[in-house]
Design a protein around this motif. Sequence first.
Motif, mmCIF file in Angstrom:
data_model
loop_
_atom_site.group_PDB
_atom_site.id
_atom_site.type_symbol
_atom_site.label_atom_id
_atom_site.label_comp_id
_atom_site.label_asym_id
_atom_site.label_seq_id
_atom_site.Cartn_x
_atom_site.Cartn_y
_atom_site.Cartn_z
ATOM 1 N N PHE A 557 19.006 -1.100 50.612
ATOM 2 C CA PHE A 557 17.873 -1.322 49.746
ATOM 3 C C PHE A 557 17.982 -2.487 48.905
ATOM 4 O O PHE A 557 18.929 -3.320 48.771
ATOM 5 N N GLY A 558 16.574 -3.453 48.849
ATOM 6 C CA GLY A 558 16.485 -4.774 48.477
ATOM 7 C C GLY A 558 15.398 -4.688 47.155
ATOM 8 O O GLY A 558 14.906 -3.701 47.088
ATOM 9 N N PHE A 559 15.332 -5.859 46.549
ATOM 10 C CA PHE A 559 14.322 -5.748 45.565
ATOM 11 C C PHE A 559 13.847 -7.343 45.512
ATOM 12 O O PHE A 559 14.402 -8.140 45.779
ATOM 13 N N PRO A 560 12.470 -7.583 45.179
ATOM 14 C CA PRO A 560 11.861 -8.612 45.029
ATOM 15 C C PRO A 560 12.746 -9.651 43.839
ATOM 16 O O PRO A 560 12.575 -8.742 42.689
ATOM 17 N N ILE A 561 12.559 -10.776 43.664
ATOM 18 C CA ILE A 561 13.143 -11.570 42.746
ATOM 19 C C ILE A 561 12.143 -12.727 42.662
ATOM 20 O O ILE A 561 11.336 -13.106 43.294
ATOM 21 N N ARG A 562 12.039 -13.028 41.291
ATOM 22 C CA ARG A 562 11.435 -14.516 40.904
ATOM 23 C C ARG A 562 12.512 -15.565 40.491
ATOM 24 O O ARG A 562 13.281 -15.136 39.621
ATOM 25 N N VAL A 563 12.227 -16.649 41.250
ATOM 26 C CA VAL A 563 12.982 -17.764 40.894
ATOM 27 C C VAL A 563 12.376 -18.823 40.013
ATOM 28 O O VAL A 563 11.238 -19.186 40.296
ATOM 29 N N THR A 564 13.148 -19.069 38.882
ATOM 30 C CA THR A 564 12.621 -20.262 37.976
ATOM 31 C C THR A 564 13.806 -21.263 37.817
ATOM 32 O O THR A 564 14.998 -20.899 38.149
ATOM 33 N N LYS A 565 13.267 -22.403 37.675
ATOM 34 C CA LYS A 565 14.314 -23.366 37.184
ATOM 35 C C LYS A 565 14.447 -23.904 35.874
ATOM 36 O O LYS A 565 13.636 -24.078 35.090
ATOM 37 N N VAL A 566 15.735 -24.028 35.346
ATOM 38 C CA VAL A 566 15.975 -24.452 34.033
ATOM 39 C C VAL A 566 16.645 -25.789 34.175
ATOM 40 O O VAL A 566 17.728 -25.874 34.530
ATOM 41 N N PRO A 567 15.887 -26.790 33.540
ATOM 42 C CA PRO A 567 16.685 -28.094 33.326
ATOM 43 C C PRO A 567 17.773 -28.253 32.516
ATOM 44 O O PRO A 567 17.613 -27.450 31.254
ATOM 45 N N THR A 568 18.832 -29.003 33.063
ATOM 46 C CA THR A 568 19.801 -29.276 31.929
ATOM 47 C C THR A 568 19.983 -30.576 31.324
ATOM 48 O O THR A 568 19.192 -31.344 31.927
ATOM 49 N N PRO A 569 20.479 -30.764 30.368
ATOM 50 C CA PRO A 569 20.454 -32.139 29.827
ATOM 51 C C PRO A 569 21.140 -33.290 30.952
ATOM 52 O O PRO A 569 20.565 -34.500 30.942
ATOM 53 N N SER A 583 7.204 -1.654 42.278
ATOM 54 C CA SER A 583 7.674 -0.264 42.756
ATOM 55 C C SER A 583 8.782 -0.161 43.346
ATOM 56 O O SER A 583 9.716 0.706 43.300
ATOM 57 N N ILE A 584 9.434 -1.167 43.893
ATOM 58 C CA ILE A 584 10.674 -1.257 44.490
ATOM 59 C C ILE A 584 11.677 -1.309 43.595
ATOM 60 O O ILE A 584 12.686 -0.541 43.586
ATOM 61 N N SER A 585 11.609 -2.235 42.687
ATOM 62 C CA SER A 585 12.467 -2.254 41.544
ATOM 63 C C SER A 585 12.648 -1.017 40.750
ATOM 64 O O SER A 585 13.698 -0.725 40.386
ATOM 65 N N ILE A 586 11.730 -0.417 40.670
ATOM 66 C CA ILE A 586 11.846 0.868 39.891
ATOM 67 C C ILE A 586 12.239 1.995 40.645
ATOM 68 O O ILE A 586 13.279 2.614 40.174
ATOM 69 N N PHE A 587 12.141 2.049 41.828
ATOM 70 C CA PHE A 587 12.750 2.964 42.578
ATOM 71 C C PHE A 587 14.286 2.698 42.855
ATOM 72 O O PHE A 587 15.118 3.570 42.849
ATOM 73 N N LYS A 588 14.568 1.379 42.810
ATOM 74 C CA LYS A 588 16.094 0.738 42.962
ATOM 75 C C LYS A 588 16.583 1.370 41.615
ATOM 76 O O LYS A 588 17.886 1.953 41.574
ATOM 77 N N MET A 589 15.972 1.198 40.418
ATOM 78 C CA MET A 589 16.865 1.551 39.199
ATOM 79 C C MET A 589 16.780 3.023 38.983
ATOM 80 O O MET A 589 17.960 3.663 38.565
ATOM 81 N N SER A 590 15.751 3.787 39.649
ATOM 82 C CA SER A 590 15.863 5.168 39.519
ATOM 83 C C SER A 590 16.948 5.657 40.529
ATOM 84 O O SER A 590 17.982 6.819 40.125
#
Length: 714
Positions: A557-569, A583-590
């Motif tokens: 089982f896998g699930f899609p992810i969204r990648v964001t970048k947070v700058p550091t000082p 729908s895949i994440s909902i199935f995974k959580m279920s």
Amino acid sequence: LAQAMMYSIDELINKSPNLLPGISVGWTIIDSCSSRDEAITTLSSSLMLSKQQNYQSMQCELSLSPADNLNQIFLDEQSIATNHQYFNFSSTIGVIGDKIDYITAIAAAYTGSLRICQISYFSSSKDLNNRDFFPYFYRTSPPLSIQVQSVIDILVRFKWNWISLILAGNISPKILDDFIDDRTDGFHLCHSSIDTIDNDSTQEDLARLVNKLKNQTSKVIVVIGSEAIIYPFFKIAEKLKLTGRTFIGSYTWLSSPQIFNISADVIEGAIGFTFNGRSLRKFSSYIQNLDLCNDKEKLWFLSILKDKYPSIELERMNSNLCKTNRFKSQLLSEFYSPSYVSIFVIDAVLALAHAFHNAIGCNSSFCPPIHKVDLLNLKINNFLNRVKFHGLSSNQFHFGTDGGPNMTLDIVNLQRETRFPNQSIKAVKIGYWNQYSGLLIDKAKIVWNGNRSAGIIPTSECTRPCQPGFYKVTDSNVPRKHRYCCWKCKKCPANTISDKLNQNVCTYCSNDTQPNQDRTQCIKMQSFMYTSKFSVFIITIAFCLQCQNNSSSYNGFGFPIRVTKVPTPNEYLEIICHQQNSSISIFKMSFSGLLALICVYLAFRTRLLPDNFNESRYIYLTSILIMAIKIISSPASFLTAGIIQDGITLLSILAFGASPLLCLFIPKIYIIYYKPELNNKVEIMQSITKYTFTRFNSSKPHPNQNSISLTATQ
């Protein structure tokens, strides 16, 4: 100006072998006295006293009250135009004048109703361009709109949007705004200051204005108006040393001989436009040879002269006194100094003469007898529309469809004069401007104020442009009308860039790129850098645990992810993975919830197994906590977004990890550290034995219960 008209008729028409040959042209001079009433009254008298007057039922009324405006004049003209059938015409072939707009407008309405052509030599109102109201009106001077348009084109070319504006005379400051609003190239013009000067401005008024300009941040000063008013201003600027400025002007003062005597420290580098036609040298020579005191055609001049010099007897004036160079020079400077307006007067007279020449069928050597020409039905207007001749303001003078001149203006740059000691400035042509081609300038020929070369273009901006890597921010302290020109520049936030001048927003880099150091472009992201050994250890353990979980609990089982970048000082980037609500994440959580429910059920069934032989109670408690966390966190994760969703997910993960830690491992740690005597094999065996026999004995029947006893005997 009257002398310019007489010069045109006497020298350029009556003495010309090619223009109206064999016909002598006369003239009548009317002084309007700056009054519409006086202008219309004297003009009507002049027309009626002409040789072939034959006016019938002159049915028209003109409102001449001082409160009249041009709209009222238009209505009067319409009412007059309906009476064309009542008029016949005199031998007057045209009217030249006036210099003042409100007099010109009422006179043009009147002459138009009589179908007599009128040519103004200095009117500037754009309302007079309306051919429906003024079909017989023309002008030889560029309207103020043309002057302003050419000035704005110069400002746009050099990107000067922060100016000081000086209006000399009765000019509305809104005229610049009208033309700026019509532009489609996004150029915005802002005024650091707008000041008006007139003939009543005192030396103190001009000095205050100059000191004000010295304290202004704008380095470009636009000056529009009459030379008679502007010249005293420049004399005060010269006295108070107003330097380091670039003046923009029009022919009304830029081509004046007086201006060429202003100090180069003040006016060098000025840019504006003049005419590419012939100069006034011949007219100046004509003036120099006039017999100022004995000309019977200039009796009004003698009257003015007597008022000017009351101590001198008229008989003495008629003697050789007028011929002395000193007295004649004084008279010329006071009464007959050639003005640039003379150019327009001469062209107006020549235009009317050329139109009349064509209308009566003349050629270069012959004209039909004037008494055989039907002057009353002569349609000079049709020929004036198409007239072309070699004028003073333009080498190929002709009128446009609006009755104004179609001329090309020379763009000149005032530069320091070194050849003539009595002149500090000279005008150098650097380009041209017209309504069709716009502005053409050879920048290499320009010399700026302070004798700077053409490559060092002065700037005049409220705020310098925001360079790439920065973005524009509105300054709340700046008036709203100046916010197009005045702003603040701020560095683009982390993970964003700007690659153009004056960007309003910065754009984000894509997920596999990051900004360069100047934040002007996105570059490929560098390899990750781990500076903490503990971080390396945690990531390694997490990876191993993830591999173990994938192979056991969530294999397949896998699930899609969204990648964001947070700058550091420290300019590094942290990558954060966000689970998408798909729908895949909902199935995974279920699925994980179902597993948790099964765990709770099994733990409940095994809760009574020996506690010193298994961990059923701890597993049961752990399963209950995990189930509770799942019930709480799942809805919250779906109902929130962004950083709140990330926080809830983080807390739930921490709770998931803390539950088995607290319920399973803490009791063992307690035994290891605080009850070490119980942590040995002998103690465990004794505990098991004790528990076993205790459970066995507790399973025997009670003595009071019915049972069968067996007695052993030997």
